[in-house]
Write a protein that holds these residues in place. Structure first.
Motif, mmCIF file in Angstrom:
data_model
loop_
_atom_site.group_PDB
_atom_site.id
_atom_site.type_symbol
_atom_site.label_atom_id
_atom_site.label_comp_id
_atom_site.label_asym_id
_atom_site.label_seq_id
_atom_site.Cartn_x
_atom_site.Cartn_y
_atom_site.Cartn_z
ATOM 1 N N GLY A 1 0.791 -1.221 0.000
ATOM 2 C CA GLY A 1 0.000 0.000 0.000
ATOM 3 C C GLY A 1 0.823 1.269 0.000
ATOM 4 O O GLY A 1 0.309 2.347 -0.301
ATOM 5 N N ALA A 2 2.096 1.182 0.346
ATOM 6 C CA ALA A 2 2.950 2.362 0.411
ATOM 7 C C ALA A 2 3.770 2.555 -0.861
ATOM 8 O O ALA A 2 4.569 3.470 -0.944
ATOM 9 C CB ALA A 2 3.878 2.251 1.615
ATOM 10 N N LEU B 1 0.994 8.091 -11.773
ATOM 11 C CA LEU B 1 0.366 9.385 -12.006
ATOM 12 C C LEU B 1 -0.188 9.558 -13.420
ATOM 13 O O LEU B 1 -0.468 10.660 -13.854
ATOM 14 C CB LEU B 1 1.368 10.509 -11.704
ATOM 15 C CG LEU B 1 1.862 10.554 -10.260
ATOM 16 C CD1 LEU B 1 2.896 11.654 -10.089
ATOM 17 C CD2 LEU B 1 0.707 10.761 -9.301
ATOM 18 N N ASP B 2 -0.385 8.500 -14.136
ATOM 19 C CA ASP B 2 -0.889 8.556 -15.499
ATOM 20 C C ASP B 2 -2.407 8.756 -15.486
ATOM 21 O O ASP B 2 -3.156 7.857 -15.135
ATOM 22 C CB ASP B 2 -0.522 7.271 -16.242
ATOM 23 C CG ASP B 2 -0.919 7.304 -17.706
ATOM 24 O OD1 ASP B 2 -1.418 8.359 -18.166
ATOM 25 O OD2 ASP B 2 -0.696 6.287 -18.381
ATOM 26 N N GLN B 3 -2.866 9.982 -15.878
ATOM 27 C CA GLN B 3 -4.292 10.287 -15.846
ATOM 28 C C GLN B 3 -5.087 9.527 -16.897
ATOM 29 O O GLN B 3 -6.297 9.420 -16.791
ATOM 30 C CB GLN B 3 -4.517 11.788 -16.044
ATOM 31 C CG GLN B 3 -4.635 12.522 -14.745
ATOM 32 C CD GLN B 3 -5.048 13.967 -14.975
ATOM 33 O OE1 GLN B 3 -4.701 14.577 -15.973
ATOM 34 N NE2 GLN B 3 -5.780 14.504 -14.028
ATOM 35 N N SER B 4 -4.409 8.999 -17.884
ATOM 36 C CA SER B 4 -5.144 8.259 -18.912
ATOM 37 C C SER B 4 -5.630 6.908 -18.371
ATOM 38 O O SER B 4 -6.564 6.326 -18.907
ATOM 39 C CB SER B 4 -4.278 8.050 -20.151
ATOM 40 O OG SER B 4 -3.168 7.214 -19.856
ATOM 41 N N LYS B 5 -4.992 6.436 -17.309
ATOM 42 C CA LYS B 5 -5.388 5.133 -16.737
ATOM 43 C C LYS B 5 -6.402 5.301 -15.609
ATOM 44 O O LYS B 5 -7.282 4.474 -15.432
ATOM 45 C CB LYS B 5 -4.156 4.383 -16.229
ATOM 46 C CG LYS B 5 -3.249 3.934 -17.358
ATOM 47 C CD LYS B 5 -2.128 3.105 -16.842
ATOM 48 C CE LYS B 5 -1.236 2.667 -18.005
ATOM 49 N NZ LYS B 5 -0.126 1.877 -17.572
ATOM 50 N N SER C 1 -9.579 9.854 -8.575
ATOM 51 C CA SER C 1 -9.104 8.532 -8.165
ATOM 52 C C SER C 1 -7.623 8.576 -7.822
ATOM 53 O O SER C 1 -7.167 7.952 -6.880
ATOM 54 C CB SER C 1 -9.341 7.511 -9.275
ATOM 55 O OG SER C 1 -10.712 7.346 -9.496
ATOM 56 N N ARG C 2 -6.877 9.345 -8.611
ATOM 57 C CA ARG C 2 -5.441 9.480 -8.353
ATOM 58 C C ARG C 2 -5.199 10.202 -7.035
ATOM 59 O O ARG C 2 -4.348 9.813 -6.249
ATOM 60 C CB ARG C 2 -4.783 10.230 -9.516
ATOM 61 C CG ARG C 2 -3.271 10.114 -9.493
ATOM 62 C CD ARG C 2 -2.640 10.868 -10.629
ATOM 63 N NE ARG C 2 -2.820 12.281 -10.353
ATOM 64 C CZ ARG C 2 -3.149 13.200 -11.236
ATOM 65 N NH1 ARG C 2 -3.311 12.896 -12.475
ATOM 66 N NH2 ARG C 2 -3.305 14.440 -10.894
ATOM 67 N N MET C 3 -5.987 11.260 -6.769
ATOM 68 C CA MET C 3 -5.853 11.982 -5.503
ATOM 69 C C MET C 3 -6.177 11.062 -4.325
ATOM 70 O O MET C 3 -5.505 11.083 -3.304
ATOM 71 C CB MET C 3 -6.749 13.219 -5.494
ATOM 72 C CG MET C 3 -6.238 14.320 -6.405
ATOM 73 S SD MET C 3 -7.339 15.733 -6.648
ATOM 74 C CE MET C 3 -8.020 16.023 -5.058
ATOM 75 N N ASP C 4 -7.213 10.261 -4.500
ATOM 76 C CA ASP C 4 -7.578 9.301 -3.460
ATOM 77 C C ASP C 4 -6.458 8.287 -3.246
ATOM 78 O O ASP C 4 -6.115 7.950 -2.117
ATOM 79 C CB ASP C 4 -8.878 8.587 -3.838
ATOM 80 C CG ASP C 4 -9.361 7.659 -2.741
ATOM 81 O OD1 ASP C 4 -9.455 8.109 -1.584
ATOM 82 O OD2 ASP C 4 -9.632 6.484 -3.049
ATOM 83 N N ALA C 5 -5.851 7.832 -4.337
ATOM 84 C CA ALA C 5 -4.746 6.869 -4.237
ATOM 85 C C ALA C 5 -3.546 7.493 -3.536
ATOM 86 O O ALA C 5 -2.880 6.843 -2.719
ATOM 87 C CB ALA C 5 -4.349 6.376 -5.630
ATOM 88 N N LEU C 6 -3.274 8.766 -3.821
ATOM 89 C CA LEU C 6 -2.161 9.459 -3.150
ATOM 90 C C LEU C 6 -2.426 9.607 -1.658
ATOM 91 O O LEU C 6 -1.531 9.442 -0.829
ATOM 92 C CB LEU C 6 -1.923 10.832 -3.795
ATOM 93 C CG LEU C 6 -1.298 10.812 -5.178
ATOM 94 C CD1 LEU C 6 -1.366 12.197 -5.808
ATOM 95 C CD2 LEU C 6 0.141 10.326 -5.104
ATOM 96 N N MET D 1 -1.411 7.762 3.927
ATOM 97 C CA MET D 1 -1.883 7.156 5.185
ATOM 98 C C MET D 1 -1.153 5.845 5.456
ATOM 99 O O MET D 1 -0.793 5.556 6.603
ATOM 100 C CB MET D 1 -3.400 6.948 5.141
ATOM 101 C CG MET D 1 -4.162 8.249 5.194
ATOM 102 S SD MET D 1 -5.964 8.149 5.384
ATOM 103 C CE MET D 1 -6.445 6.822 4.353
ATOM 104 N N GLN D 2 -0.909 5.061 4.423
ATOM 105 C CA GLN D 2 -0.202 3.792 4.601
ATOM 106 C C GLN D 2 1.237 4.023 5.043
ATOM 107 O O GLN D 2 1.756 3.310 5.907
ATOM 108 C CB GLN D 2 -0.233 2.972 3.308
ATOM 109 C CG GLN D 2 0.282 1.571 3.480
ATOM 110 C CD GLN D 2 -0.577 0.774 4.439
ATOM 111 O OE1 GLN D 2 -1.791 0.733 4.312
ATOM 112 N NE2 GLN D 2 0.036 0.155 5.421
#
Length: 114
Positions: A31-32, A37-41, A46-51, A56-57
């Motif tokens: 998780g860490a 950071l590819d916005q096409s994927k 969703s990317r902000m949430d993943a960051l 947090m991890q």
């Protein structure tokens, strides 16, 4: 200073908690990892949430590593026959306090000073 606590019991509790933390460290390493950071994927949100999840991890891993070091230090204090004694005043730490926080180093009065 003689202890009225069962050191074998506390050693077992500390070792069990250490094993659990080390297992969690192994599992949570994924998780860490760096977020792609590819916005096409994935979309921006969703990317902000993943960051955020990654941050947090990383913090959870840092806290877990700190707890592992504290528990390892407690095992050293057991080996040196210092476990259960306050590092500041040298008085015995209440057994109930030790059961709640196995790695505690200070009695309640000295803990307030820190």
């Amino acid at each position: 200073m003689p202890h009225a606590i069962n050191l074998k019991h506390f050693t077992s509790l500390i070792e069990n908690e250490l094993n659990e933390l080390k297992t969690l460290n192994t599992i949570s390493h994924e998780g860490a990892e760096t977020v792609e950071l590819d916005q096409s994927k994935i979309g921006r949100l969703s990317r902000m949430d993943a960051l955020q999840q990654q941050a947090m991890q990383v913090e959870q891993n840092r806290r877990r590593d700190l707890k592992i070091k504290q528990l390892q230090s407690a095992l050293v204090r057991i080996e040196n026959d210092d476990y259960g004694c306050c590092l500041d005043c040298g008085e015995k730490i209440n057994i109930k306090r030790l059961e709640i926080s196995l790695a505690t180093q200070y009695c309640t009065q000295c803990a307030d000073k820190h």
